[in-house]
Scaffold this active site. Structure first.
Site, PDB file in Angstrom:
ATOM      1  N   ASP A 268      25.887  39.000  32.998  1.00 48.70           N
ATOM      2  CA  ASP A 268      24.573  38.530  32.511  1.00 48.70           C
ATOM      3  C   ASP A 268      23.508  39.620  32.361  1.00 48.70           C
ATOM      4  O   ASP A 268      22.320  39.389  32.663  1.00 48.70           O
ATOM      5  CB  ASP A 268      24.036  37.416  33.422  1.00 48.70           C
ATOM      6  CG  ASP A 268      24.952  36.203  33.473  1.00 48.70           C
ATOM      7  OD1 ASP A 268      25.985  36.207  32.780  1.00 48.70           O
ATOM      8  OD2 ASP A 268      24.649  35.255  34.213  1.00 48.70           O
TER       9      ASP A 268
ATOM     10  N   LYS B 116      29.127  31.681  29.230  1.00 50.22           N
ATOM     11  CA  LYS B 116      29.302  30.741  30.346  1.00 50.22           C
ATOM     12  C   LYS B 116      28.072  29.845  30.473  1.00 50.22           C
ATOM     13  O   LYS B 116      26.948  30.319  30.419  1.00 50.22           O
ATOM     14  CB  LYS B 116      29.557  31.507  31.645  1.00 50.22           C
ATOM     15  CG  LYS B 116      28.433  32.414  32.098  1.00 50.22           C
ATOM     16  CD  LYS B 116      28.876  33.232  33.306  1.00 50.22           C
ATOM     17  CE  LYS B 116      27.788  34.047  33.935  1.00 50.22           C
ATOM     18  NZ  LYS B 116      26.676  33.307  34.542  1.00 50.22           N
TER      19      LYS B 116
ATOM     20  N   CYS C 126      24.071  34.544  39.862  1.00 51.83           N
ATOM     21  CA  CYS C 126      25.331  34.528  39.102  1.00 51.83           C
ATOM     22  C   CYS C 126      26.389  35.476  39.661  1.00 51.83           C
ATOM     23  O   CYS C 126      27.588  35.182  39.580  1.00 51.83           O
ATOM     24  CB  CYS C 126      25.055  34.805  37.634  1.00 51.83           C
ATOM     25  SG  CYS C 126      24.193  33.403  36.871  1.00 51.83           S
TER      26      CYS C 126
HETATM   27  C1  C5J Z   1      21.713  34.820  36.733  1.00 51.96           C
HETATM   28  C2  C5J Z   1      19.892  33.264  36.963  1.00 51.96           C
HETATM   29  N1  C5J Z   1      22.409  35.443  35.812  1.00 51.96           N
HETATM   30  N2  C5J Z   1      19.296  33.926  37.949  1.00 51.96           N
HETATM   31  N3  C5J Z   1      20.965  33.761  36.311  1.00 51.96           N
HETATM   32  O1  C5J Z   1      21.714  35.191  37.891  1.00 51.96           O
HETATM   33  O2  C5J Z   1      19.466  32.183  36.606  1.00 51.96           O
END
Ligand code: C5J
Length: 222
Positions: free
Chosen positions: A25, A130, A163
């Protein structure tokens, strides 16, 4: 051939050929000052410190033909893959699908959903979309890893506590070794970052291992 990487709570011995690099991400909405994360009042510089060490590990992986998997958190434009419970708890204007500074928030295809320019995927690298926090939830990740004979994951990306953590826990349950590179993961909240790494390596490595990019680079075969 196996290598041993210095790590906590103890060194981890792995076959590099059975190891994939996960870059979780690293999206514009989370890392760029004009993105959604910044709009919420977060200090995105805390996340940006991961970019350079991830670039180094990515260069290493590319040089050795290591499987690279980039993930992106996001939903379909019609939100059919977004449970209302995941959306409705936020204030209007900050919900998934609302208009944000870089397009609709966490919607596939919007500018903010894209991976940051500094880590742009190359042709042949897997880009996994995802809809959840875990990279395994509602994706083909487990099948992809088995298909490539992968047993070990080098975990990098953001955020440590959300995540990355969700992916590490799911990986452990599915029989993969999760090795987190602490300078390559970050959180908007340093205390949660530290607590998450502590929990991962607690009890003899209950969810996995914690190491850093220098240790991986020094251990990798030349
Ligand atoms: C991730 C989030 N990627 N913090 N997303 O950690 O919402």
């Amino acid at each position: 051939m196996h290598i041993t990487i210095p790590a906590e709570p103890h060194p981890v011995t792995i076959d590099p050929a059975a190891t994939a690099l996960m870059i979780i991400d690293m999206q514009k909405d989370f890392l760029y000052p004009a993105g959604f994360g910044a709009l919420l009042g977060n200090d995105v510089t805390l996340l940006q410190r991961t970019i350079e060490p991830i670039q180094q590990i990515l260069t290493l992986a590319r040089a050795h033909g290591t499987l690279v998997i980039h993930t992106r958190e996001g939903h379909l434009p019609d939100l059919s893959d977004c449970p209302p419970t995941k959306r409705d708890r936020w204030a209007a204007g900050t919900r998934i699908g609302d208009p944000g500074p870089m397009g609709r928030i966490l919607i596939r295809g919007e500018a903010g959903h894209g991976i940051i320019d500094e880590l742009a995927p190359q042709a042949g690298e897997i880009v996994l979309d995802k809809p959840g926090k875990s990279s395994f939830y509602a994706t083909d990740l487990e099948a992809i890893l088995h298909q490539h004979g992968i047993l070990n994951l080098l975990v990098t990306g953001v955020t440590t506590d959300v995540c990355c953590n969700a992916t590490v826990i799911a990986a452990n349950d599915r029989g993969f070794n999760a090795i987190v590179l602490e300078d390559c993961v970050s959180s908007y909240n340093p205390a949660r970052h530290a607590a998450t790494l502590e929990a991962i390596k607690a009890q003899g490595g209950i969810f996995g291992w914690v190491t850093d990019s220098a240790a991986v680079q020094q251990s990798w075969p030349t």
